[in-house]
Design a protein around this motif. Structure first.
Motif: not given
Ligand SMILES: Nc1ncnc2c1ncn2[C@@H]1O[C@H](COP(=O)(O)OP(=O)(O)O)[C@@H](O)[C@H]1O
Ligand SMILES: [Mg+2]
Length: 189
Positions: A81-110
């Protein structure tokens, strides 16, 4: 900016990733931020972990691997969705730092704004809007975050919301202000 400029305004795509315990107020805050962004004519996609469990993630349970897979999928959808130019909100417990880091790594810094919706466990447990903490305490639910499954707080979230001191509206304004400060949202004035 020249008010007569006929060119369409362009909105930088980004993601706001709300993480926190069950009952911390992620979905509530995401809905308010969605409302505030729409009021500024910024359309958003609101991806809620609970809702996605009824579709995209309906085959997954709640052990560590399943939680990891759930967050991996949400991260991949977010990337599309972000690659397609959208603004995205995610609300998820996402309890593990590693999972959140991986999600972050898929998105352009900033463009990945991690919002830690922070309440102590006893506050989340007292709210217990869905009665899940009670079920977990009684042993009817296993792998419940905060009870018998860990929650790893983010070490460097872009926004740290004290969701005890702040009501949802003020927390929403705080998130909007941080988007302005990050240059992702035009200042209203
Ligand atoms: N900042 C807040 N202060 C007080 N109560 C809140 C706040 N945010 C949410 N709540 C309440 O807490 C409960 C859980 O909120 P919810 O958004 O469903 O949490 P989550 O999505 O993190 O599980 C709801 O009853 C909601 O009305
Ligand atoms: Mg929720």
């Amino acid at each position: 900016m020249n008010a007569d400029d006929p060119r369409p305004k362009t909105q930088t795509p980004f993601v706001i990733w709300f993480t926190g315990l069950s009952g911390s107020g992620k979905s509530t805050l995401a809905s308010i931020v969605e409302e505030l962004l729409r009021a500024r004519e910024v359309p958003v996609h609101n991806l809620d972990g609970d809702a996605l469990r009824r579709g995209l993630n309906q085959d997954l349970g709640y052990d560590d691997d399943a939680r990891d897979e759930s967050i991996r999928r949400i991260g991949e959808v977010t990337r599309i969705l972000v690659d397609a130019g959208h603004v995205v909100l995610v609300a998820a417990i996402s309890p593990f730092e590693s999972g959140r880091k991986r999600a972050r790594s898929l998105i352009e810094p900033g463009r990945f704004i991690e919002v830690f919706v922070d309440v102590p466990l006893d506050v989340a447990e007292a709210r217990d809007p869905k009665g899940l903490y009670r079920l977990a305490r009684e042993g009817h639910l296993t792998n419940f975050t905060g009870i018998d499954s860990p929650y790893e707080p983010p070490s460097h979230p872009e926004v740290h919301v004290d969701a005890v001191a702040l009501n949802p509206r003020d927390a929403g304004e705080l998130v909007i202000a941080s988007l302005e400060a990050a240059g992702l949202l035009a200042n209203r004035s």
